[in-house]
Design an enzyme around this catalytic site. Structure first.
Site, PDB file in Angstrom:
ATOM      1  N   ASP A   1     -10.227   1.048   7.416  1.00  0.00           N
ATOM      2  CA  ASP A   1      -9.035   0.243   7.640  1.00  0.00           C
ATOM      3  C   ASP A   1      -7.797   1.093   7.370  1.00  0.00           C
ATOM      4  OD1 ASP A   1      -9.481   0.297   4.893  1.00  0.00           O
ATOM      5  OD2 ASP A   1      -8.816  -1.761   4.567  1.00  0.00           O
TER       6      ASP A   1
ATOM      7  N   CYS B   1       0.804  -1.215   0.000  1.00  0.00           N
ATOM      8  CA  CYS B   1       0.000   0.000   0.000  1.00  0.00           C
ATOM      9  C   CYS B   1       0.841   1.271   0.000  1.00  0.00           C
ATOM     10  CB  CYS B   1      -0.947  -0.008   1.206  1.00  0.00           C
ATOM     11  SG  CYS B   1      -2.321  -1.166   1.002  1.00  0.00           S
TER      12      CYS B   1
ATOM     13  N   HIS C   1      -8.972 -10.575 -14.609  1.00  0.00           N
ATOM     14  CA  HIS C   1      -8.375  -9.996 -15.814  1.00  0.00           C
ATOM     15  C   HIS C   1      -6.871  -9.914 -15.615  1.00  0.00           C
ATOM     16  CE1 HIS C   1      -8.148  -7.719 -19.513  1.00  0.00           C
ATOM     17  NE2 HIS C   1      -7.478  -6.752 -18.900  1.00  0.00           N
TER      18      HIS C   1
END
Length: 353
Positions: free
Chosen positions: A234, A16, A147
């Site tokens: 979160d 992240c 995908h």
């Protein structure tokens, strides 16, 4: 069998911490919001079934499909923050599923999102997808397709659809004055994985970080349903302070109890050793003068700026219920703690005790 290569060979940074800086993203989305309005200033969709869109930087879109239920829709993907392929798949999936849990929902199904180098060992991708499948199975969510494209760097994540009660889903920016703040996972995983990329983290310390990142927020989220929750989100790429700014939304302030912050104990030595992330620096810049960090130790501030991959839930709950809820959460997430409270708006959005 030939040993698989490290995923670090296929990414310059990961997790992240690779997110676009919050200030930059906010500016981009504000321009998109302007484009989405018609001449009368109304949203082009003009559909009251879309209960939550991108206007509040919430964790998932919320779409009401009948009087009792709403659909939750989210997506998340990033480059590797660990060297092992299957571990990366587990963490990326846990991180994507977390948005549904942060909204108080149950994941129904997920779609894989894959970027993979043309010349990389295909066994790596098999391991990544197997790790993702295992976490979807643990979550009780079906993996229904996906995908894939060729790319210079490996990236993986999920698009997840979930369901929640139309009358009881959580927003990230609706805390009430007096609410207690509970954080369900320890901080510091971004710092430890940054050290690991430089081959400076011990195996034991990385195992602690991996265990936290692989942990589904499912177990904490399930315990919230019986309590008076004002807001929930979160903690991921914007760090604790960045996501806390989204929660206060300039309407209230938050007081943080620095001595109560849960963190992986090894993180401090890596901070002292200079293993901090570019994402942490971007988060520091974004928070700016909205929090006076001059009053707290630098290593504590760095923990709160650190981008968390698959971090814990930050829950604003009625103060009178906080201790009981914490006891329940700690049965499965023992490092959870009450880290602060929501207070009336002050000259700073975030203050420290």
């Amino acid at each position: 069998m030939e040993k698989l290569p490290s995923l670090y060979e296929f990414s310059s940074g990961g997790g992240c911490g690779a997110k676009i800086a919050p200030g930059e993203l906010k500016l981009i989305l504000s321009q998109v919001a302007k484009s989405a309005a018609d001449k009368n200033g109304k949203n082009r969709n003009n559909d009251d079934r879309l209960l939550v869109g991108f206007e509040s930087s919430d964790d998932a879109a919320v779409y009401r499909f009948d009087d009792k239920n709403c659909l939750l829709s989210t997506t998340d993907f990033f480059p590797p923050m660990v060297s092992d392929a299957k571990t990366f798949g587990k963490i990326a999936a846990a991180n994507a599923l977390s948005d549904i849990y942060a909204m108080g929902g149950k994941p129904l199904y997920a779609l894989n999102l894959v970027c993979f180098p043309h010349n990389a060992d295909r066994r790596l991708l098999t391991e990544i997808l197997t790790g993702g499948l295992e976490k979807c199975d643990e979550a009780g969510a079906m993996l229904a397709g996906g995908h894939s494209i060729y790319s210079n760097e490996i990236k993986y994540g999920l698009a997840v659809t979930g369901v929640a009660s139309a009358n009881k889903y959580y927003r990230n920016n609706t805390p009430r004055i007096g609410d207690a703040l509970i954080l369900t996972k320890p901080l510091g995983v971004g710092i430890i994985t940054a050290a690991d990329r430089e081959k400076a983290a011990s195996l034991e310390d990385m195992q602690s970080a991996v265990m936290s990142m692989e942990r589904l927020n499912k177990y904490a989220s399930e315990k919230l349903k019986a309590y008076d929750v004002g807001a929930c989100t979160d903690i991921t790429g914007f760090g604790l302070l960045g996501h806390l700014l989204e929660m206060t939304a300039t309407k209230v302030s938050a007081e943080i109890y620095c001595d109560s912050l849960p963190y992986i104990s090894a993180a401090r030595k890596y901070i002292d050793g200079g293993y901090i992330t570019g994402g942490g620096g971007r988060n520091r810049k974004h928070v700016g003068d909205k929090a006076d960090i001059s009053r707290i130790p630098e290593w504590t501030a760095e923990l709160m700026f650190d981008p968390q991959t698959s971090g814990g839930l930050l829950v604003a709950v009625k103060n009178e219920e906080a201790d009981k809820l914490l006891d329940e959460i700690r049965r499965d997430d023992p490092q959870a703690d009450i880290i602060g409270r929501i207070i009336k708006k002050t000259d700073k959005d975030i203050v420290f005790d």
